[in-house]
Scaffold this motif. Structure first.
Motif, mmCIF file in Angstrom:
data_model
loop_
_atom_site.group_PDB
_atom_site.id
_atom_site.type_symbol
_atom_site.label_atom_id
_atom_site.label_comp_id
_atom_site.label_asym_id
_atom_site.label_seq_id
_atom_site.Cartn_x
_atom_site.Cartn_y
_atom_site.Cartn_z
ATOM 1 N N LEU A 8 0.828 -1.038 0.167
ATOM 2 C CA LEU A 8 0.071 -0.040 0.263
ATOM 3 C C LEU A 8 1.016 1.322 0.155
ATOM 4 C CD1 LEU A 8 -1.751 -2.330 1.504
ATOM 5 C CD2 LEU A 8 -2.810 -0.425 2.521
ATOM 6 N N TYR A 9 0.450 2.253 -0.779
ATOM 7 C CA TYR A 9 1.415 3.268 -0.612
ATOM 8 C C TYR A 9 0.256 4.596 -0.592
ATOM 9 C CZ TYR A 9 4.396 7.182 -2.301
ATOM 10 O OH TYR A 9 5.332 8.368 -2.322
ATOM 11 N N GLN A 10 0.523 5.324 0.355
ATOM 12 C CA GLN A 10 -0.304 6.606 0.666
ATOM 13 C C GLN A 10 -1.804 6.281 0.265
ATOM 14 O OE1 GLN A 10 1.553 9.777 -1.631
ATOM 15 N NE2 GLN A 10 3.178 10.126 0.090
ATOM 16 N N LEU A 11 -2.349 5.395 0.723
ATOM 17 C CA LEU A 11 -3.738 4.899 0.578
ATOM 18 C C LEU A 11 -4.766 5.333 1.458
ATOM 19 C CD1 LEU A 11 -5.214 2.479 -1.155
ATOM 20 C CD2 LEU A 11 -5.199 1.330 0.919
ATOM 21 N N GLY A 12 -5.842 6.245 0.841
ATOM 22 C CA GLY A 12 -6.627 6.660 1.552
ATOM 23 C C GLY A 12 -8.041 6.247 0.942
ATOM 24 N N ALA A 13 -9.018 5.922 2.162
ATOM 25 C CA ALA A 13 -10.089 5.395 1.808
ATOM 26 C C ALA A 13 -11.392 6.118 2.822
ATOM 27 C CB ALA A 13 -10.236 3.926 2.049
ATOM 28 N N GLY A 14 -12.571 5.772 2.440
ATOM 29 C CA GLY A 14 -13.444 6.113 3.345
ATOM 30 C C GLY A 14 -14.980 5.951 2.777
ATOM 31 N N TYR A 15 -16.020 6.583 2.784
ATOM 32 C CA TYR A 15 -17.117 6.520 2.514
ATOM 33 C C TYR A 15 -17.838 7.849 1.961
ATOM 34 C CZ TYR A 15 -16.312 2.495 5.587
ATOM 35 O OH TYR A 15 -15.879 1.523 6.194
ATOM 36 N N GLY A 16 -17.998 7.789 0.492
ATOM 37 C CA GLY A 16 -18.432 9.148 -0.061
ATOM 38 C C GLY A 16 -17.289 10.118 0.162
ATOM 39 N N LEU A 18 -16.737 11.291 3.199
ATOM 40 C CA LEU A 18 -16.090 11.086 4.400
ATOM 41 C C LEU A 18 -14.816 10.564 4.308
ATOM 42 C CD1 LEU A 18 -16.247 11.723 7.296
ATOM 43 C CD2 LEU A 18 -17.512 9.300 7.564
ATOM 44 N N ARG A 19 -13.597 10.990 4.428
ATOM 45 C CA ARG A 19 -12.226 10.119 4.561
ATOM 46 C C ARG A 19 -12.026 9.735 5.947
ATOM 47 N NH1 ARG A 19 -7.152 10.939 1.747
ATOM 48 N NH2 ARG A 19 -8.712 11.557 0.203
ATOM 49 N N VAL A 20 -11.865 8.397 5.952
ATOM 50 C CA VAL A 20 -11.516 7.666 7.259
ATOM 51 C C VAL A 20 -10.118 7.167 7.471
ATOM 52 C CG1 VAL A 20 -12.300 5.921 8.957
ATOM 53 C CG2 VAL A 20 -13.946 6.950 7.133
ATOM 54 N N VAL A 21 -9.573 6.882 6.450
ATOM 55 C CA VAL A 21 -8.189 6.352 6.261
ATOM 56 C C VAL A 21 -7.200 7.321 5.523
ATOM 57 C CG1 VAL A 21 -6.670 4.741 5.666
ATOM 58 C CG2 VAL A 21 -8.941 3.947 6.432
ATOM 59 N N TRP A 22 -6.088 7.782 5.963
ATOM 60 C CA TRP A 22 -5.433 8.866 5.400
ATOM 61 C C TRP A 22 -3.808 8.288 5.226
ATOM 62 C CZ3 TRP A 22 -7.172 13.693 4.008
ATOM 63 C CH2 TRP A 22 -8.504 13.912 4.332
ATOM 64 N N ASP A 23 -3.493 8.261 3.918
ATOM 65 C CA ASP A 23 -1.962 8.014 3.581
ATOM 66 C C ASP A 23 -1.232 6.895 4.277
ATOM 67 O OD1 ASP A 23 -2.268 10.152 2.136
ATOM 68 O OD2 ASP A 23 -1.693 11.465 3.471
ATOM 69 N N VAL A 24 -1.861 5.610 4.184
ATOM 70 C CA VAL A 24 -1.258 4.416 4.708
ATOM 71 C C VAL A 24 -0.378 3.961 3.917
ATOM 72 C CG1 VAL A 24 -1.759 2.017 5.458
ATOM 73 C CG2 VAL A 24 -3.379 4.001 6.104
ATOM 74 N N THR A 25 1.041 3.660 4.292
ATOM 75 C CA THR A 25 1.847 2.911 3.397
ATOM 76 C C THR A 25 2.400 1.916 4.241
ATOM 77 O OG1 THR A 25 2.634 5.016 2.317
ATOM 78 C CG2 THR A 25 4.270 3.339 2.267
ATOM 79 N N LEU A 26 2.311 0.679 3.626
ATOM 80 C CA LEU A 26 2.870 -0.508 4.115
ATOM 81 C C LEU A 26 3.328 -1.596 3.327
ATOM 82 C CD1 LEU A 26 0.987 -3.279 4.501
ATOM 83 C CD2 LEU A 26 -0.292 -1.580 6.120
ATOM 84 N N GLN A 27 4.304 -2.592 3.537
ATOM 85 C CA GLN A 27 4.479 -3.724 2.788
ATOM 86 C C GLN A 27 4.583 -5.046 3.706
ATOM 87 O OE1 GLN A 27 8.134 -3.117 0.615
ATOM 88 N NE2 GLN A 27 7.992 -1.106 0.287
ATOM 89 N N ILE A 28 3.898 -5.953 2.861
ATOM 90 C CA ILE A 28 3.910 -7.285 3.831
ATOM 91 C C ILE A 28 4.436 -8.360 2.804
ATOM 92 C CG2 ILE A 28 2.369 -8.903 4.900
ATOM 93 C CD1 ILE A 28 0.419 -6.594 5.390
ATOM 94 N N GLN A 29 5.305 -8.952 3.402
ATOM 95 C CA GLN A 29 6.129 -9.983 2.508
ATOM 96 C C GLN A 29 5.375 -11.168 2.413
ATOM 97 O OE1 GLN A 29 8.541 -9.656 0.310
ATOM 98 N NE2 GLN A 29 9.084 -7.400 0.924
ATOM 99 N N ALA A 30 5.209 -12.043 1.775
ATOM 100 C CA ALA A 30 4.766 -13.588 1.651
ATOM 101 C C ALA A 30 5.270 -14.214 2.930
ATOM 102 C CB ALA A 30 4.978 -14.176 0.375
ATOM 103 N N GLY A 31 4.341 -14.702 3.535
ATOM 104 C CA GLY A 31 4.664 -15.588 4.884
ATOM 105 C C GLY A 31 4.723 -14.474 6.228
ATOM 106 N N GLU A 32 4.774 -13.343 6.014
ATOM 107 C CA GLU A 32 4.711 -12.323 7.333
ATOM 108 C C GLU A 32 3.341 -12.325 7.875
ATOM 109 O OE1 GLU A 32 8.177 -9.262 6.673
ATOM 110 O OE2 GLU A 32 6.179 -8.669 5.915
ATOM 111 N N TRP A 33 3.307 -11.901 9.012
ATOM 112 C CA TRP A 33 2.095 -11.710 9.653
ATOM 113 C C TRP A 33 2.072 -10.261 9.909
ATOM 114 C CZ3 TRP A 33 -1.632 -15.029 11.771
ATOM 115 C CH2 TRP A 33 -1.556 -16.373 11.499
ATOM 116 N N ALA A 34 0.719 -9.635 9.825
ATOM 117 C CA ALA A 34 0.423 -8.080 10.218
ATOM 118 C C ALA A 34 -0.679 -8.057 11.088
ATOM 119 C CB ALA A 34 0.470 -7.358 9.067
ATOM 120 N N VAL A 35 -0.606 -7.299 12.151
ATOM 121 C CA VAL A 35 -1.813 -6.812 12.880
ATOM 122 C C VAL A 35 -2.255 -5.454 12.758
ATOM 123 C CG1 VAL A 35 -2.340 -6.875 15.104
ATOM 124 C CG2 VAL A 35 -0.965 -8.634 14.259
#
Length: 78
Positions: A8-16, A18-35
């Motif tokens: 994910l790179y600078q991901l923003g999301a919401g509903y119409g 209304l923005r709820v998520v701002w600028d999320v950047t992360l990487q998850i490799q195969a086999g990794e866990w994320a919480v």
């Protein structure tokens, strides 16, 4: 290092307008866990729904296994 399974790179999301998520950047490799941890109303469910394709990404990019998927989401009208 290999390409991340989920990126994910600078991901923003919401509903119409209304923005709820701002600028999320992360990487998850195969086999990794994320919480995701945060307070009630912090946007955890919205982020997961966006990654799953149930909500459209409003900004940024979302790649799964190297393929951009933020422009392809499920909705009842599709």
């Amino acid at each position: 290092m290999t390409e991340p399974l989920l990126k994910l790179y600078q991901l923003g999301a919401g509903y119409g307008a209304l923005r709820v998520v701002w600028d999320v950047t992360l990487q998850i490799q195969a086999g990794e866990w994320a919480v995701l941890v945060g307070a009630s109303g912090a946007g955890k469910t919205t982020l997961v729904r966006t990654i799953a394709g149930l909500n459209p990404a409003q900004t940024g990019t979302l790649r799964f296994d190297g393929t951009r998927v933020d422009e392809c989401y499920w909705s009842p009208s599709h």
